[in-house]
Design a protein around this motif. Structure first.
Motif, short mmCIF file in Angstrom:
data_model
loop_
_atom_site.label_atom_id
_atom_site.label_comp_id
_atom_site.label_asym_id
_atom_site.label_seq_id
_atom_site.Cartn_x
_atom_site.Cartn_y
_atom_site.Cartn_z
N LEU A 67 -30.67 15.45 13.35
CA LEU A 67 -32.12 15.51 13.55
C LEU A 67 -32.56 16.90 14.00
O LEU A 67 -33.56 17.44 13.50
N LEU A 68 -31.80 17.51 14.92
CA LEU A 68 -32.16 18.83 15.43
C LEU A 68 -31.96 19.91 14.37
O LEU A 68 -32.70 20.90 14.34
N ALA A 69 -30.96 19.76 13.51
CA ALA A 69 -30.75 20.75 12.45
C ALA A 69 -31.94 20.78 11.50
O ALA A 69 -32.35 21.85 11.04
N ALA A 70 -32.49 19.61 11.20
CA ALA A 70 -33.69 19.58 10.35
C ALA A 70 -34.85 20.27 11.06
O ALA A 70 -35.60 21.05 10.46
N ALA B 43 -33.06 26.01 21.31
CA ALA B 43 -32.79 25.78 22.72
C ALA B 43 -32.17 24.40 22.94
O ALA B 43 -31.26 24.23 23.77
N GLU B 44 -32.64 23.41 22.20
CA GLU B 44 -32.11 22.05 22.37
C GLU B 44 -30.71 21.92 21.77
O GLU B 44 -29.86 21.21 22.33
N LEU B 45 -30.45 22.59 20.66
CA LEU B 45 -29.09 22.58 20.10
C LEU B 45 -28.12 23.28 21.06
O LEU B 45 -26.97 22.83 21.23
N THR B 46 -28.57 24.36 21.67
CA THR B 46 -27.73 25.06 22.64
C THR B 46 -27.44 24.17 23.85
O THR B 46 -26.29 24.09 24.32
#
Length: 359
Positions: free
Chosen positions: A84-87, A345-348
């Motif tokens: 979801l975050l990659a999209a 920031a959220e993926l990190t």
């Protein structure tokens, strides 16, 4: 194929300033991924034949062994959250990658059902494993059903001009996972395992599916091939770091947090990365550890001693340091994908949590 760090300039993630943007914490990301994914996941599982549906629902923590509703631990949802975050990182809405998120969660749980059978584990997520409740054959069939269902979800998901592309991304990851699991099983029958081949095993067993999650999310987000490859590389390196952490927890994790028996990996003679790294050293502790691993059975005191030997031989320190190095490499690939700041920031944050978790 992932981007080779040696063939393209990557920003130095240790020196790059992190923009100050409002973002959710990693735990909020995981919780909200569950909110978005679970209804679609349940709807997919509901299409299975009743025998497999019942066992799958038990494994996911939705029902008890009799089919009565419960609220058991369903796992961390790291893989669907990454999709979801990659999209979102490439400018799309998270919901655009919902088929990818559901598919990788189904594949992940297919691997867990089969892993528990192959390893003979009796506990998963603080509950009896599915095979120990329903039997070996039904658990294997239910795992197969989840794998089949994952491809069905992608085929029915829409949102792409050609669903064959994402199907091949998923199939390549599944084959890599199976190859890694085959190597893991083979290592148990061998007295000597090299550190490089153990790393390759972990890259397939865990890194491939996390890389698949971020690649699929980027595909559904409409990313260019270069951005897809960088996000895939982010996921692959995070996946290997995740496995390194998992291996540490398999030896030193608190069973109350992990939901697995203490020293379970040592009792099963797993050639996990801390073990192999320790055995690769020319130290008295490594020589003694090799002798312990050749025994037919290990007592509770032997297991404690084996864990101490791994630590003294440097296996624990090497594993922790390598996980941190991989996290730095993952961040560099994330920056090279030019992500939307909030998603970056959220993926990190999610990567930091995955590598520094206690369960």
């Amino acid at each position: 194929m992932s981007v080779d760090r040696r063939s393209i300039h990557l920003p130095d993630a240790r020196e790059a300033p992190e923009p100050e943007v409002e973002h959710r914490s990693a735990r909020e990301v995981l919780a909200q991924a569950r909110v978005l994914v679970d209804p679609a996941l349940r709807a997919a599982v509901d299409t299975l034949p009743d025998s497999m549906r019942h066992l799958a629902g038990y494994h996911f923590g939705w029902w008890d062994e009799h089919g009565a509703p419960v609220q058991a631990d369903a796992g961390k949802a790291i893989r669907p959250a990454l999709a979801l975050l990659a999209a979102e990182a490439v400018g799309a809405a998270p919901a655009d990658a919902l088929p990818a998120a559901v598919a990788v969660e189904l594949v992940h749980n297919f691997t867990l059902l089969h892993d528990d059978v192959m390893d003979g584990d009796h506990t998963r997520r603080h509950r009896p494993t599915a095979w120990s409740v329903f039997g070996l054959g039904p658990a294997i069939l239910a795992g197969d059903a989840l794998l089949t269902l994952a491809f069905d979800v992608l085929a029915a998901g829409g949102g792409l001009p050609d669903n064959r592309v994402v199907a091949r991304v998923l199939s390549a990851a599944v084959l890599a996972v199976q190859d890694g699991q085959a190597a893991d099983l083979a290592f148990e029958r061998r007295a000597e395992v090299g550190l490089a081949e153990c790393v390759r095993m972990a890259e397939g067993k865990t890194g491939a599916l996390l890389g698949c999650a971020t690649a699929l999310g980027a595909h559904y987000g409409g990313a260019t091939p270069v951005r897809v490859d960088h996000l895939r590389s982010f996921g692959e390196r995070l996946g290997l770091a995740f496995q390194l952490t998992d291996d540490l927890l398999g030896i030193w994790g608190d069973p109350v947090s992990t939901g697995k028996p203490v020293y379970s990996d040592l009792e099963n003679r797993k050639k996990s990365l801390p073990v192999v790294a320790a055995m690769a050293t020319d130290t008295p502790a490594a020589h003694e550890l090799r002798g312990l691993y050749r025994r037919d059975t290990l007592s509770a005191a032997d297991l404690v001693h084996a864990a101490d030997l791994i630590d003294h031989a440097g296996g624990r320190a090497w594993t922790r340091a390598r996980a941190d190095e991989l996290l730095t490499e993952a961040r560099a690939h994330l920056l090279a994908a030019h992500p939307v700041p909030r998603a970056a920031a959220e993926l990190t944050a999610l990567a930091d949590l995955a590598v520094r978790r206690d369960h």
